[in-house]
Design a protein around this motif. Structure first.
Motif, PDB file in Angstrom:
ATOM      1  N   HIS A   4      -2.465  18.716  -1.683  1.00 60.06           N
ATOM      2  CA  HIS A   4      -3.349  19.157  -0.601  1.00 60.06           C
ATOM      3  C   HIS A   4      -3.495  18.054   0.448  1.00 60.06           C
ATOM      4  O   HIS A   4      -3.459  18.327   1.650  1.00 60.06           O
ATOM      5  CB  HIS A   4      -4.722  19.548  -1.147  1.00 60.06           C
ATOM      6  N   ILE A   7      -0.343  17.805   2.581  1.00 56.87           N
ATOM      7  CA  ILE A   7      -0.272  18.928   3.527  1.00 56.87           C
ATOM      8  C   ILE A   7      -1.282  18.744   4.651  1.00 56.87           C
ATOM      9  O   ILE A   7      -0.978  19.003   5.820  1.00 56.87           O
ATOM     10  CB  ILE A   7      -0.486  20.271   2.785  1.00 56.87           C
ATOM     11  N   SER A   8      -2.485  18.268   4.318  1.00 58.59           N
ATOM     12  CA  SER A   8      -3.513  18.082   5.348  1.00 58.59           C
ATOM     13  C   SER A   8      -3.111  17.019   6.362  1.00 58.59           C
ATOM     14  O   SER A   8      -3.626  16.992   7.483  1.00 58.59           O
ATOM     15  CB  SER A   8      -4.860  17.736   4.716  1.00 58.59           C
ATOM     16  N   LEU A   9      -2.185  16.153   5.989  1.00 56.04           N
ATOM     17  CA  LEU A   9      -1.697  15.112   6.888  1.00 56.04           C
ATOM     18  C   LEU A   9      -0.415  15.558   7.609  1.00 56.04           C
ATOM     19  O   LEU A   9       0.296  14.739   8.180  1.00 56.04           O
ATOM     20  CB  LEU A   9      -1.448  13.814   6.114  1.00 56.04           C
ATOM     21  N   ASP A  10      -0.141  16.880   7.563  1.00 56.08           N
ATOM     22  CA  ASP A  10       1.040  17.470   8.208  1.00 56.08           C
ATOM     23  C   ASP A  10       2.356  16.914   7.683  1.00 56.08           C
ATOM     24  O   ASP A  10       3.328  16.767   8.423  1.00 56.08           O
ATOM     25  CB  ASP A  10       0.974  17.310   9.730  1.00 56.08           C
ATOM     26  N   ALA A  11       2.376  16.604   6.397  1.00 54.24           N
ATOM     27  CA  ALA A  11       3.602  16.150   5.745  1.00 54.24           C
ATOM     28  C   ALA A  11       4.011  17.200   4.707  1.00 54.24           C
ATOM     29  O   ALA A  11       3.252  18.130   4.422  1.00 54.24           O
ATOM     30  CB  ALA A  11       3.384  14.801   5.090  1.00 54.24           C
ATOM     31  N   THR A  12       5.193  17.058   4.176  1.00 52.95           N
ATOM     32  CA  THR A  12       5.708  18.020   3.208  1.00 52.95           C
ATOM     33  C   THR A  12       5.805  17.379   1.828  1.00 52.95           C
ATOM     34  O   THR A  12       6.572  16.426   1.647  1.00 52.95           O
ATOM     35  CB  THR A  12       7.104  18.518   3.636  1.00 52.95           C
ATOM     36  N   ASP A  57     -10.627   9.934   6.909  1.00 55.15           N
ATOM     37  CA  ASP A  57     -10.982  11.313   6.592  1.00 55.15           C
ATOM     38  C   ASP A  57     -11.920  11.320   5.382  1.00 55.15           C
ATOM     39  O   ASP A  57     -11.551  10.858   4.291  1.00 55.15           O
ATOM     40  CB  ASP A  57      -9.713  12.116   6.301  1.00 55.15           C
TER      41      ASP A  57
END
Length: 101
Positions: A4, A7-12, A57
């Motif tokens: 999660h 993903i929240s850091l715009d990575a895969t 964050d």
């Protein structure tokens, strides 16, 4: 939690893992394996302690603090079973849970 966060850091995220699991499973003696795992947990604790002050964050910081606390509890359990000390230079000592009142 880590997936999660990634993903929240715009990575895969990927399903790749390092060699740690294989190394741990290759150790047949359970005491030696637990000591190896505790060294790994302490490594994660050091990384988290260094990383946490830089995380802005609030949710991610909270998740990582919970991960640190879980690793600290694990280290204490293994050290208690093995009869070893949990202290390591440069590391905050794992926090022992408060006694129930």
């Amino acid at each position: 939690m880590l997936t999660h966060a990634i993903i929240s850091l715009d990575a895969t995220p990927t399903s790749r893992t390092g060699a740690f699991y294989g190394k741990a499973m290759a150790i047949r003696n359970i005491g030696e394996r637990l000591a190896f795992l505790n060294r790994g947990q302490r490594w994660v604790m050091r990384r988290l302690c260094a990383l946490l002050p830089t995380v802005r964050d609030a949710r991610l910081r909270s998740d990582l603090q919970a991960m640190l606390a879980a690793h600290q509890r694990n280290v204490l359990r293994v050290d208690a079973r093995a009869g070893t000390a949990a202290d390591e230079p440069g590391m905050p000592a794992p926090q022992r849970p408060a006694a129930p009142q």
